[in-house]
Write an enzyme that holds these catalytic residues in place. Structure first.
Site, PDB file in Angstrom:
ATOM      1  N   CYS A   1      22.253  37.738  33.384  1.00 41.57           N
ATOM      2  CA  CYS A   1      22.010  38.649  32.257  1.00 41.57           C
ATOM      3  C   CYS A   1      20.786  38.205  31.458  1.00 41.57           C
ATOM      4  O   CYS A   1      19.853  38.989  31.240  1.00 41.57           O
ATOM      5  CB  CYS A   1      23.255  38.739  31.385  1.00 41.57           C
ATOM      6  SG  CYS A   1      24.034  37.165  31.006  1.00 41.57           S
TER       7      CYS A   1
HETATM    8  N1  LIG Z   1      30.055  38.854  31.982  1.00 42.27           N
HETATM    9  C1  LIG Z   1      28.755  39.064  32.033  1.00 42.27           C
HETATM   10  O1  LIG Z   1      28.143  39.618  31.099  1.00 42.27           O
HETATM   11  C2  LIG Z   1      27.975  38.628  33.257  1.00 42.27           C
HETATM   12  C3  LIG Z   1      26.613  38.959  33.311  1.00 42.27           C
HETATM   13  C4  LIG Z   1      25.872  38.588  34.442  1.00 42.27           C
HETATM   14  C5  LIG Z   1      26.487  37.882  35.452  1.00 42.27           C
HETATM   15  N2  LIG Z   1      27.798  37.539  35.359  1.00 42.27           N
HETATM   16  C6  LIG Z   1      28.385  36.785  36.468  1.00 42.27           C
HETATM   17  O2  LIG Z   1      29.255  37.659  37.184  1.00 42.27           O
HETATM   18  C7  LIG Z   1      30.358  36.906  37.691  1.00 42.27           C
HETATM   19  C8  LIG Z   1      31.651  37.535  37.175  1.00 42.27           C
HETATM   20  O3  LIG Z   1      31.602  37.496  35.758  1.00 42.27           O
HETATM   21  P1  LIG Z   1      32.775  38.081  34.859  1.00 42.27           P
HETATM   22  O4  LIG Z   1      32.271  38.048  33.464  1.00 42.27           O
HETATM   23  O5  LIG Z   1      33.274  39.348  35.436  1.00 42.27           O
HETATM   24  O6  LIG Z   1      33.888  36.947  35.051  1.00 42.27           O
HETATM   25  P2  LIG Z   1      35.438  37.000  34.673  1.00 42.27           P
HETATM   26  O7  LIG Z   1      35.671  38.058  33.649  1.00 42.27           O
HETATM   27  O8  LIG Z   1      35.833  35.617  34.364  1.00 42.27           O
HETATM   28  O9  LIG Z   1      36.135  37.467  36.045  1.00 42.27           O
HETATM   29  C9  LIG Z   1      36.136  36.636  37.192  1.00 42.27           C
HETATM   30  C10 LIG Z   1      36.875  37.320  38.317  1.00 42.27           C
HETATM   31  O10 LIG Z   1      36.891  36.442  39.444  1.00 42.27           O
HETATM   32  C11 LIG Z   1      38.234  36.243  39.881  1.00 42.27           C
HETATM   33  N3  LIG Z   1      38.328  34.894  40.439  1.00 42.27           N
HETATM   34  C12 LIG Z   1      38.178  33.708  39.776  1.00 42.27           C
HETATM   35  N4  LIG Z   1      38.234  32.682  40.662  1.00 42.27           N
HETATM   36  C13 LIG Z   1      38.437  33.231  41.895  1.00 42.27           C
HETATM   37  C14 LIG Z   1      38.587  32.705  43.202  1.00 42.27           C
HETATM   38  N5  LIG Z   1      38.514  31.389  43.439  1.00 42.27           N
HETATM   39  N6  LIG Z   1      38.795  33.570  44.231  1.00 42.27           N
HETATM   40  C15 LIG Z   1      38.874  34.900  44.011  1.00 42.27           C
HETATM   41  N7  LIG Z   1      38.733  35.459  42.798  1.00 42.27           N
HETATM   42  C16 LIG Z   1      38.502  34.637  41.746  1.00 42.27           C
HETATM   43  C17 LIG Z   1      39.082  36.455  38.652  1.00 42.27           C
HETATM   44  O11 LIG Z   1      40.402  36.759  39.031  1.00 42.27           O
HETATM   45  P3  LIG Z   1      41.655  36.460  38.041  1.00 42.27           P
HETATM   46  O12 LIG Z   1      41.613  37.553  37.028  1.00 42.27           O
HETATM   47  O13 LIG Z   1      42.829  36.563  38.921  1.00 42.27           O
HETATM   48  O14 LIG Z   1      41.412  35.084  37.473  1.00 42.27           O
HETATM   49  C18 LIG Z   1      38.344  37.641  38.007  1.00 42.27           C
HETATM   50  O15 LIG Z   1      38.689  38.843  38.674  1.00 42.27           O
HETATM   51  C19 LIG Z   1      30.178  35.467  37.216  1.00 42.27           C
HETATM   52  O16 LIG Z   1      29.597  34.696  38.237  1.00 42.27           O
HETATM   53  C20 LIG Z   1      29.238  35.606  36.035  1.00 42.27           C
HETATM   54  O17 LIG Z   1      28.463  34.458  35.808  1.00 42.27           O
HETATM   55  C21 LIG Z   1      28.555  37.921  34.298  1.00 42.27           C
END
Ligand SMILES: NC(=O)c1ccc[n+]([C@@H]2O[C@H](COP(=O)([O-])OP(=O)(O)OC[C@H]3O[C@@H](n4cnc5c(N)ncnc54)[C@H](OP(=O)(O)O)[C@@H]3O)[C@@H](O)[C@H]2O)c1
Length: 354
Positions: A162
């Protein structure tokens, strides 16, 4: 940007990590998309969640057959999808990507696992071994405005971070027009709390961050710094090592970056600076070059990155100041991932996003 003819069949999309913030926004965007649809939502949980319970805004919108998540089974996903988004933490994404690619799926990874082109740098920054160096070499870094030509037909897209998206879009025109020095680039960045994901952390507890505002992490050593450095160096054709200082804003979503640079020529004018931005982005549907200063309220819920540039004088010094605003979950993550999907499948790039 020419828009190709609309396709006859919808692109079928799976999401691994559908219970996270980026997963939710991906589902929401796919449900509105004219040429794509969510067909397989995958979770690692033992008790597979119904996404309508997880995210009530999806009630009445998700097909009941799709709404209940299914296991992360690459062959099963490949039966029902053409593309899979990985909304997973780093390290988890590269554990699944190889089998999903082997099953014939296109993969768009929202994590950091395929963003840094150097395996050694990834291992230094993320302090884990890279488990999939073979695919790392083939990953396309997906900022369409800068590297669009690499996207059509790509099998693996590294969706940018981001903060790095806003920084790259803000600085690239100045570098490509050689209007600023490549040293002493300072990025003052501010993000809403969803940028840290959905899993609970003590400092993200409401009473901890509400009414507060502070910098965080190792100053100059945030994990996004090498990604920003990589993109700016690629655009400039020479090494660039910016100073990057992130802050946590007590809002749910939105990023504002204020970036300070030194003009290459002290006689440069603000008109020339603005012309470089217009030249770079006049035909870009998701970058708005503005005369006034952008704020996060202008972009939250949209896939826009809003940019403004100023030339300031203080004493004998001149400084170029660029302002960039985006929604961390849209242009900073899921919106850009959909834009990348559109480019990979040669769909109209704005489909589902305007
Ligand atoms: N949030 C942002 O604004 C943003 C912006 C740019 C990039 N990103 C990147 O995008 C990715 C996702 O971000 P997010 O904000 O959506 O994260 P999040 O809200 O923490 O969600 C993570 C997801 O991954 C699942 N998960 C965690 N560990 C896992 C594993 N070992 N195997 C399978 N599934 C697993 C979780 O499942 P459970 O619910 O069951 O734990 C959840 O569905 C990250 O790498 C982050 O750095 C995020």
């Amino acid at each position: 940007m020419p828009d190709p003819a609309p396709p006859r069949l919808k692109t079928r999309a799976a999401i691994v990590g559908c219970t996270g913030y980026t997963g939710f926004v991906l589902i929401d965007l796919l449900l509105r998309h004219p040429y794509a649809e969510p067909t397989y939502l995958a979770s690692h949980r033992d008790e597979l969640p119904d996404l309508r319970d997880e995210f009530p805004p999806l009630l009445g919108r998700l097909d009941p057959e799709v709404a209940v998540a299914r296991p992360i089974d690459a062959e099963a996903i490949a039966q029902e999808a053409d593309v899979v988004f990985l909304g997973l933490p780093h390290k988890a994404a590269m554990a699944y990507a190889p089998t999903l690619l082997d099953a014939g799926l296109r993969v768009i990874d929202l994590s950091a696992d395929y963003r840094l082109t150097s395996q050694a740098l990834y291992e230094e920054v993320y302090a884990v071994p890279h488990d999939d160096p073979a695919n790392l070499a083939d990953a396309v870094y997906g900022i369409p405005e800068l590297f669009r030509n690499e996207l059509p037909g790509a099998t693996l897209v590294a969706n940018p971070g981001c903060y790095p998206t806003a920084a790259a879009l803000a600085v690239a025109p100045l570098l490509s027009h050689a209007l600023v020095k490549t040293s002493r680039i300072t990025i003052n960045a501010n993000s809403g709390v969803t940028g840290a994901g959905r899993s609970p952390k003590p400092h993200l507890h409401f009473p901890e961050f509400n009414q507060d505002y502070r910098a965080y992490g190792t100053i100059g050593g945030h994990r996004h710094q090498p990604e920003i450095a990589q993109t700016l160096s690629r655009v400039a054709g020479k090494p660039i090592d910016p100073l990057f200082v992130p802050h946590l804003l007590p809002v749910d979503r939105g990023i504002l970056e204020t970036i300070y640079l030194e003009p290459a020529d002290p006689d440069v004018t603000e008109v020339e600076l603005l012309a470089a931005f217009d030249d770079a982005y006049a035909d870009e549907p998701f970058v708005r070059v503005r005369e006034d200063l952008p704020g996060i309220k202008d972009v939250v819920g949209t896939n826009f990155c809003d940019l403004s540039v100023r030339l300031t004088e203080h004493g004998d010094e001149k400084t170029v100041v660029v302002f960039a605003a985006e929604d961390n979950m849209m242009k900073g993550a899921s919106g850009q991932a959909i834009q990348n999907m559109n480019a990979v499948f040669e769909l109209p790039e704005t489909a589902g996003l305007l």
